[in-house]
Structure formats: C-alpha cells, structure tokens
Write a protein that holds these residues in place. Structure first.
Motif, mmCIF file in Angstrom:
data_model
loop_
_atom_site.group_PDB
_atom_site.id
_atom_site.type_symbol
_atom_site.label_atom_id
_atom_site.label_comp_id
_atom_site.label_asym_id
_atom_site.label_seq_id
_atom_site.Cartn_x
_atom_site.Cartn_y
_atom_site.Cartn_z
ATOM 1 N N ASN A 352 0.829 -1.209 0.000
ATOM 2 C CA ASN A 352 0.000 0.000 0.000
ATOM 3 C C ASN A 352 0.863 1.260 0.000
ATOM 4 O O ASN A 352 0.543 2.250 -0.674
ATOM 5 N N GLU A 353 1.963 1.221 0.755
ATOM 6 C CA GLU A 353 2.872 2.374 0.796
ATOM 7 C C GLU A 353 3.604 2.544 -0.539
ATOM 8 O O GLU A 353 3.751 3.654 -1.034
ATOM 9 N N PHE A 354 4.048 1.425 -1.112
ATOM 10 C CA PHE A 354 4.730 1.501 -2.413
ATOM 11 C C PHE A 354 3.796 2.075 -3.476
ATOM 12 O O PHE A 354 4.209 2.876 -4.320
ATOM 13 N N GLN A 355 2.522 1.648 -3.399
ATOM 14 C CA GLN A 355 1.579 2.057 -4.439
ATOM 15 C C GLN A 355 1.336 3.562 -4.436
ATOM 16 O O GLN A 355 1.063 4.159 -5.481
ATOM 17 N N LYS A 356 1.435 4.183 -3.259
ATOM 18 C CA LYS A 356 1.292 5.653 -3.196
ATOM 19 C C LYS A 356 2.357 6.321 -4.060
ATOM 20 O O LYS A 356 2.080 7.286 -4.782
ATOM 21 N N VAL A 357 3.573 5.808 -3.986
ATOM 22 C CA VAL A 357 4.668 6.351 -4.803
ATOM 23 C C VAL A 357 4.403 6.079 -6.278
ATOM 24 O O VAL A 357 4.532 6.973 -7.134
ATOM 25 N N TYR A 358 4.005 4.838 -6.598
ATOM 26 C CA TYR A 358 3.772 4.478 -8.000
ATOM 27 C C TYR A 358 2.614 5.280 -8.599
ATOM 28 O O TYR A 358 2.646 5.641 -9.776
ATOM 29 N N ASN A 359 1.601 5.585 -7.788
ATOM 30 C CA ASN A 359 0.486 6.401 -8.285
ATOM 31 C C ASN A 359 0.949 7.813 -8.616
ATOM 32 O O ASN A 359 0.552 8.382 -9.636
ATOM 33 N N CYS A 360 1.780 8.384 -7.743
ATOM 34 C CA CYS A 360 2.301 9.732 -7.997
ATOM 35 C C CYS A 360 3.102 9.780 -9.293
ATOM 36 O O CYS A 360 2.965 10.712 -10.092
ATOM 37 N N GLY A 504 8.076 18.243 -3.589
ATOM 38 C CA GLY A 504 8.015 18.666 -4.989
ATOM 39 C C GLY A 504 6.683 19.317 -5.324
ATOM 40 O O GLY A 504 6.635 20.338 -6.029
ATOM 41 N N LEU A 505 5.594 18.745 -4.816
ATOM 42 C CA LEU A 505 4.271 19.336 -5.049
ATOM 43 C C LEU A 505 4.178 20.737 -4.448
ATOM 44 O O LEU A 505 3.640 21.666 -5.070
ATOM 45 N N LYS A 506 4.681 20.879 -3.235
ATOM 46 C CA LYS A 506 4.629 22.188 -2.565
ATOM 47 C C LYS A 506 5.421 23.225 -3.362
ATOM 48 O O LYS A 506 4.942 24.337 -3.623
ATOM 49 N N ARG A 507 6.627 22.842 -3.774
ATOM 50 C CA ARG A 507 7.477 23.810 -4.473
ATOM 51 C C ARG A 507 6.934 24.160 -5.855
ATOM 52 O O ARG A 507 7.083 25.295 -6.314
ATOM 53 N N SER A 508 6.348 23.190 -6.534
ATOM 54 C CA SER A 508 5.807 23.487 -7.861
ATOM 55 C C SER A 508 4.617 24.438 -7.756
ATOM 56 O O SER A 508 4.448 25.334 -8.592
ATOM 57 N N MET A 509 3.780 24.268 -6.717
ATOM 58 C CA MET A 509 2.668 25.203 -6.520
ATOM 59 C C MET A 509 3.188 26.600 -6.208
ATOM 60 O O MET A 509 2.662 27.603 -6.734
ATOM 61 N N ASP A 510 4.227 26.684 -5.387
ATOM 62 C CA ASP A 510 4.837 27.995 -5.092
ATOM 63 C C ASP A 510 5.329 28.654 -6.377
ATOM 64 O O ASP A 510 5.151 29.868 -6.575
ATOM 65 N N SER A 532 1.948 18.015 -12.916
ATOM 66 C CA SER A 532 2.766 17.876 -14.123
ATOM 67 C C SER A 532 4.165 18.425 -13.903
ATOM 68 O O SER A 532 5.168 17.777 -14.232
ATOM 69 N N VAL A 533 4.237 19.624 -13.314
ATOM 70 C CA VAL A 533 5.543 20.264 -13.080
ATOM 71 C C VAL A 533 6.328 19.510 -12.009
ATOM 72 O O VAL A 533 7.515 19.198 -12.189
ATOM 73 N N ALA A 534 5.679 19.186 -10.885
ATOM 74 C CA ALA A 534 6.396 18.552 -9.767
ATOM 75 C C ALA A 534 7.010 17.225 -10.182
ATOM 76 O O ALA A 534 8.233 17.029 -10.078
ATOM 77 N N PHE A 535 6.184 16.316 -10.653
ATOM 78 C CA PHE A 535 6.682 14.980 -10.959
ATOM 79 C C PHE A 535 7.455 14.960 -12.274
ATOM 80 O O PHE A 535 8.412 14.195 -12.423
ATOM 81 N N GLY A 536 7.058 15.808 -13.215
ATOM 82 C CA GLY A 536 7.801 15.907 -14.472
ATOM 83 C C GLY A 536 9.218 16.404 -14.249
ATOM 84 O O GLY A 536 10.174 15.883 -14.827
ATOM 85 N N ASP A 556 15.620 23.702 -6.839
ATOM 86 C CA ASP A 556 15.756 25.021 -7.467
ATOM 87 C C ASP A 556 16.144 24.894 -8.937
ATOM 88 O O ASP A 556 15.589 25.585 -9.805
ATOM 89 N N LYS A 557 17.073 23.984 -9.225
ATOM 90 C CA LYS A 557 17.518 23.822 -10.616
ATOM 91 C C LYS A 557 16.452 23.145 -11.464
ATOM 92 O O LYS A 557 16.205 23.539 -12.605
ATOM 93 N N MET A 558 15.808 22.124 -10.921
ATOM 94 C CA MET A 558 14.848 21.380 -11.749
ATOM 95 C C MET A 558 13.578 22.183 -12.008
ATOM 96 O O MET A 558 12.885 21.947 -13.000
ATOM 97 N N LEU A 559 13.241 23.142 -11.137
ATOM 98 C CA LEU A 559 12.045 23.961 -11.341
ATOM 99 C C LEU A 559 12.337 25.257 -12.092
ATOM 100 O O LEU A 559 11.418 26.030 -12.364
#
Length: 695
Positions: A352-360, A504-510, A532-536, A556-559
């Motif tokens: 169940n924990e692994f699947q959370k990562v795979y879903n993201c 990553g989600l927090k920073r992409s929204m910022d 899209s931005v965070a995980f991409g 900082d570099k990836m965003l």
C-alpha cells in the motif's frame, strides 16, 4: 483484412532476401573461368543479363514499397546506411566487412548527413597491402550510390572544410580515431585527405515524411520481429520505506519500458521486491507480541518503518526473542498457514505504501518478489551440481564462472539460499518460462560486479547465448545532495521518497503562484499543472543526466524554467499548443490542412526544424542500443530551441499590429507547429512526463 503495414513489411523482407540471393548468383556468374569454357557460356551470360535486369526491377519495386509504407516514421540514418552500404559493396565487392559510418552533419552548410567510411576503408585496405587514396574511395562510393528516394545530391568534402576540421582537432590536441569491426583505425596519417561524403536530403521527401506523420501520428518504424522484453526495476524491500535510492531505478526503468512498448516490443515490467528472508522471522514474532489477535483482526500497523525498527532492536537485544524469530523463519519456510498470514499482512502494508509512490509517478509494474523463486532455487542448485559446477568452501556451496574472480554462493553453510541463488533462479525463469529475448536489470552501479558474475554463470551452464539473447545490467549512479554528498535529511537519515514527492508538489505550486498562474487557471487546471511540473521535473532531472553518473538533486535547478529542464520544456509545449488555439484553429482544421497543404521547407529555419523532427526515430534507436535516456532529453531540448528559432523568424500567424485581428494564417507553418508538439508529446510520454494543455 490484415494490417497493410505488416503486409508491406513482410513483402519488403521477402524482396530483400531475393535481392541478396540474386546478387550472390550474379557474382558467381561474373567469373566464367570458374565455370569452364563450355558451350553453355553464351547462355550463362544471357542468364546473367536477365538476372541483372530482374535485380534492378526488384530494387525499384523495393524503393516504391518503402515510399508507400507511410503509416510509420522512417529512420533516416538507418536508410542512409542501407544506401551507402550498397554503394560500398558495389564499389569494393571484395572488401570483407567494410566500415560503415553515417552521422548527421554538424555544419548545415556542408549538408544534412555525412558518410565517413572512406578513411577507415583506406586504412583497412592498407593493412591488406593495397594503397588507395581516401578521395578515390569516396569518389567510387559516390559513383555507386543507387537510385533512392531521399538523397538530393552528394559532395565529397573539400580542402576548406578539412582545414576547419583539422584546426578543431589540433586545438583539442586529440588523435581522432574511429572503431571498426575488430580493429582500431588511426586517422591521423591521412589528415589532409578529403574523406567525408556530404549528403543533402530532398526537401520534398522530408516534407512528405512530415505530412505522413501528421496524418498517421507518431508511429515507430516496423519491427523485424516482436521480441519479449523483461525489465527488472524499482525493487524496494518489504517492511522498509521506499527512499530516494529507489527513485532512480523506478524512473529509469519505467522510461525504458515505455520506450520498448512504443517501439512495439512485448514488455514485462517486474518488481523484484525483497519479500523473503530471515528478517521476516523477527517481524512475525513482533507481530505476535504486539497484535496477538492478528489472525482474526487486521492489525493497525500505521508506520511499518517504526515497526521494523522496534523488531530489529528486540532482535539485537533480547536473546529469547532472537530464538523465537529463528523459529518463526522455520515455520514460515514450511508454509505454516498462521505464519503465511502474518507474512502476507506485513507485505500488504508495504504494498500500500509503495503504491502511493507508483500512483504519484504513474508507474505500472507487476510484483514478483524473491518469494516467487523459493522452489525454483532448489532446482537451480541441483542443475549446477548435476553438471559438476559446484565446489565446497568451508561448508558453503559456491560456483566459479569463467573469467570471474569472485564466486557465487548458491547455498550458505547453514543450508540457506542467498541473493546469488535468487538472481540465478529469476534469470532462469525469465529465459525459459517467459522466453525473454531481452532482459534488463535497472539497479545501482554498485551491483554491476554481482550481475556480471551471475550472467557469466548463466552462460557457462548454457542457459543463453549473448549473441542471441541480450541480458544487460543498466547501472546508475547515486543521488547526491547539493553538498555533493549522498542525499540525506538534516538529521542524517535517508530521505523518504513520499516526503520528497510531497516537497516537490509544494514547491511546484509555489512556482506557479509566483508566476500568477493561480489567477488565470481554474482550480482543476492549477492542480494538474502542479502535478505535471512537480513529478515531471523530478523525472526529467534524473533522466536528463547520463544514468551512469551520480547527479545532484536540486529542486531550485529542476524547477527553473530556463535551460534544459522539464519546466522549460513543459512551458514551451503549452506555448506551441496555444498557437493554434489563439488563431481559432481546431484539430479538425489541422487535419484537413495536413491532407491538402504541402509542408513547405523553403526558409532555412523551416528546413532546420523539419530535419530535427525527422531525426526522432534514429534518436530512439540510439537509446535502444545503449539505454542512455539523456539522449532523448537532449533531443527534446534541441527541438524546443530549434522551434523557437523557427517561430521567431517565420510568421505562423500575421496580425494587425493595431487591432490584433488575424489577417493571415500560414497553414504550412501551423502544421510544423503541430508536428513539433506531436513529437514533444511522444517524447514526454516515453519519459513518463504528463504535459498539460494550459499552464
């Protein structure tokens, strides 16, 4: 009706085989002395002429068939290699395995591609006692280039080009050499000899390829045969959190699978999780103590990592607990139902924990852990013993493979099995049960030696021939923090993967809010853009680096939306998609335009973009060969920057400067925009990145 592309491919293959057969027959007829001066000589010569005529008819037919296979994209480099390979065989029929090198031309003024075989051929001939000037070789190749559908003209590179090229090499203080089949050829001895054949493509043919792609979608060249591919990736351990160390294997492995799937292979994605072993004894013993009614009431294990640490602490400190843990292992291995249920409960919490990562990360994968191979390990050991390949070493059973200094331990001194045994059993199952043609292991480079020994042992026992079956370890470097040390939390712990993804989600929204995107996008559009931005960006930051090297993880570099980043490419993609939307041109109108409008490539920037677009299949072929996905990232960045040059120089839409009213739409340029977006979308799909229409 059958698939016309498959039908054409079959006919092409049959014709190519017949051409090869006829060519061999013609060569045998060229030497009358070998036949004897018989009364049938005239008849044989007449037959030779007929064969030549038929061969030419078949070649023309083959060329026509190629031009009609329009549903798939053409690998231009591969096609040019076929053309120059034929020319070289015609020009020098007695030269065995002549070197063949065709590459895109880095200087547009010298042509689009170049054949670089002449110099290497001169060196090869010299080694056989035949001295031939490279220019003479190039001229003879040029004279024997067969009629074809894509070459406008060829030129042998002149002195000016080689003065420039020589200066480049001198500054680099490099001795340039190229590798040919079985030998290394030194190019320094004929430094001033022109040896490249520059190739100029037909613009009309490139235009036709682009039209075919617009009408049929981005379709890969047809496969000669559909092969089975097994990719082993991700592979976390049950009862432990997925951490940043699993990030690279998961992202790289998924992208490799996507590439093979797009190209038409039958792909099996396997997650070789660590779900068996002595650690489960202590986990089940701790489960019995903490949740004694676990057989009837599902235990609320919220934090499995903490649960694991608690059991490990007891195992290390409590002698009675350790003894009971070993007894639990025995019960588990004997398949006692109560212990199997406890094991399953622990595995389910982890899954169940692994699947959370795979879903993201949008990962599809089939779990097949070490437990799957338990019975198969017994058979593997017996097979090695039956062939006399097992040695005893202080109670252990070991196997030495040829050329390897380290043995495999297939049975421990206590009778237990090891990772070596498990990996041998897994490899055997994939070869014989799955009937895999290609097997790729995506793990960190530190396991390279281990897999090298496993593969050598498998070859020694006769499980596979590396010339027939491709078995490969695709290793990768570690993830580093910005301090260039292994990526850790401030407290020194390994970074949990879910924590990283949440950050990553927090920073992409910022970042999106910083650009006021929350003021123009709906809540749903903003959330899609955030994901899209965070995980991409996380995926692209990994894939854009050569996987063999370590890489520094930096949000900082990836965003950053400048340079070769996912943020830049995603913004570029949405801008390209918006061009048609702002001109009120929908997909139906673009489709109709593709059917009726020629894609003109007259402007230099149109031509540069067109050539970049049609290189997509050869980029994918290169990655298929070396499994280095950063090549695709580099290509997408090149495509985006080439498009920017085109868009800045060539008006797609002409507007009234005062009112903003659309006065004219240059539809062939809109088609180039559409083709660029289509290639970028497919590239994103292979990388596992989900672009959005508005950002």
């Amino acid at each position: 009706m059958g698939d016309p592309v498959a039908e054409y491919s079959s006919r092409l293959q049959q014709q190519e085989q017949e051409i090869h057969s006829l060519t061999a027959e013609i060569e045998s007829l060229k030497n009358p002395q070998s036949l004897g001066l018989s009364s049938h000589l005239d008849g044989l010569r007449e037959e030779n002429a007929k064969l030549k005529y038929r061969l030419n008819i078949l070649k023309r037919s083959l060329q026509e068939e190629r031009s009609q296979c329009s549903k798939t994209m053409m690998n231009i480099n591969q096609r040019l290699q076929e053309i120059f390979g034929e020319a070289i065989r015609e020009a020098w029929p007695d030269l065995e395995n002549p070197p063949l090198a065709v590459t895109p031309n880095q200087q547009a003024k010298f042509g689009d591609y170049q054949c670089n075989s002449a110099m290497a051929m001169a060196q090869m001939m010299k080694s056989k006692g035949l001295k031939v000037n490279p220019r003479e070789i190039a001229e003879k190749i040029q004279q024997n280039i067969p009629d074809n559908e894509l070459i406008e003209k060829t030129e042998i590179a002149g002195p000016g080009f080689f003065f420039f090229f020589g200066l480049y090499m001198a500054v680099g203080n490099q001795l340039w050499s190229i590798t040919t089949t079985d030998r290394r050829v030194d190019l320094s001895s004929s430094f001033n000899h022109p040896r490249f054949i520059n190739v100029h493509l037909k613009r009309s043919f490139v235009s036709k390829l682009l039209t075919n792609m617009l009408l049929n979608g981005v379709q890969p060249p047809p496969l000669e045969s559909k092969k089975k591919v097994v990719v082993d990736f991700s592979s976390p351990n049950i009862a432990k959190e997925m951490h940043v160390g699993h990030l690279r294997s998961t992202i790289i492995g998924d992208s490799m699978c996507r590439l093979f799937e797009f190209l038409g292979y039958d792909v099996l994605r396997l997650n070789h999780v660590g779900d068996w072993g002595t650690q489960f004894g202590m986990l089940i013993a701790h489960l019995q103590d903490k949740f004694p009614n676990y057989l009837t009431v599902s235990p609320p294990i919220g934090d499995l990592q903490a649960f694991y640490k608690e059991s490990k602490k007891r195992f290390d400190e409590e002698e009675d607990f350790k003894k009971r843990a070993y007894q639990c292992v025995v019960k588990l291995q004997s398949k006692d139902p109560a212990f199997i249920k406890g094991w399953n409960l622990i595995c389910d919490v982890s899954r169940n924990e692994f699947q959370k990562v795979y879903n993201c990360l949008d990962i599809q994968i089939i779990e097949r852990g070490e437990s799957f191979y338990q019975e198969k390990m017994i058979a593997v050991v017996k097979e090695f013993e039956a062939k006399g390949l097992v040695e005893m070493d202080e109670g252990r059973k070991i196997v030495f493979a040829p050329g390897q200094q380290i043995p495999l331990t297939v049975v421990k001194s206590d009778g237990g099995y090891t990772y070596d045994t498990s990996d041998l059993a897994a490899l055997r199952q994939r070869l014989f049960d799955e009937k895999a043609d290609i097997i790729i292991y995506v793990t960190d480079s530190g396991q390279g030696t281990h897999f090298q020994v496993v593969f050598a042992a498998a070859q020694m026992i006769g499980w596979y021939d590396p010339k027939v079956t491709r078995v490969e370890h695709a290793g990768f470097g570690v993830v580093l923090g910005e301090d260039k040390k292994k990526f850790k939390t401030r407290s020194g712990d390994t970074v949990r993967l879910m924590d990283l993804l949440d950050e990553g989600l927090k920073r992409s929204m910022d970042k999106l809010k910083e650009k006021d995107r929350d003021k123009v996008l709906s809540t749903e559009e903003l959330t899609k853009a955030q994901h899209s931005v965070a995980f991409g960006c996380i995926k692209y930051a990994d894939l854009s680096h050569n996987r063999i090297n370590d890489y520094v993880f930096s949000f900082d570099k990836m965003l950053d939306d400048r340079g070769n980043t996912a943020a830049y490419l995603l913004y570029a993609f949405t801008r390209i998609r918006s061009i048609a939307r702002l001109a009120n041109i929908d997909e139906v109108a673009l489709r109709k335009a593709a059917e009726t409008t020629d894609v003109l490539l007259q402007h230099d920037k149109e031509w540069k973009l067109g050539k970049c677009l049609i290189r997509f299949p050869e980029i994918l072929q290169k990655i298929l060969d070396d499994l280095l996905l950063h090549t695709l990232c580099d290509y997408l960045y090149e495509l985006a920057t080439t498009f920017t040059e085109f868009y800045d120089s060539c008006y797609c839409i002409e507007k009234d400067r005062r009112t903003g009213e659309v006065l004219k739409v240059n539809m062939w340029r809109m088609l180039l925009c559409d083709a660029t977006a289509a290639i970028m979308a497919k590239g994103f799909d292979i990388l596992g990145i989900n672009p959005v229409s508005r950002m």
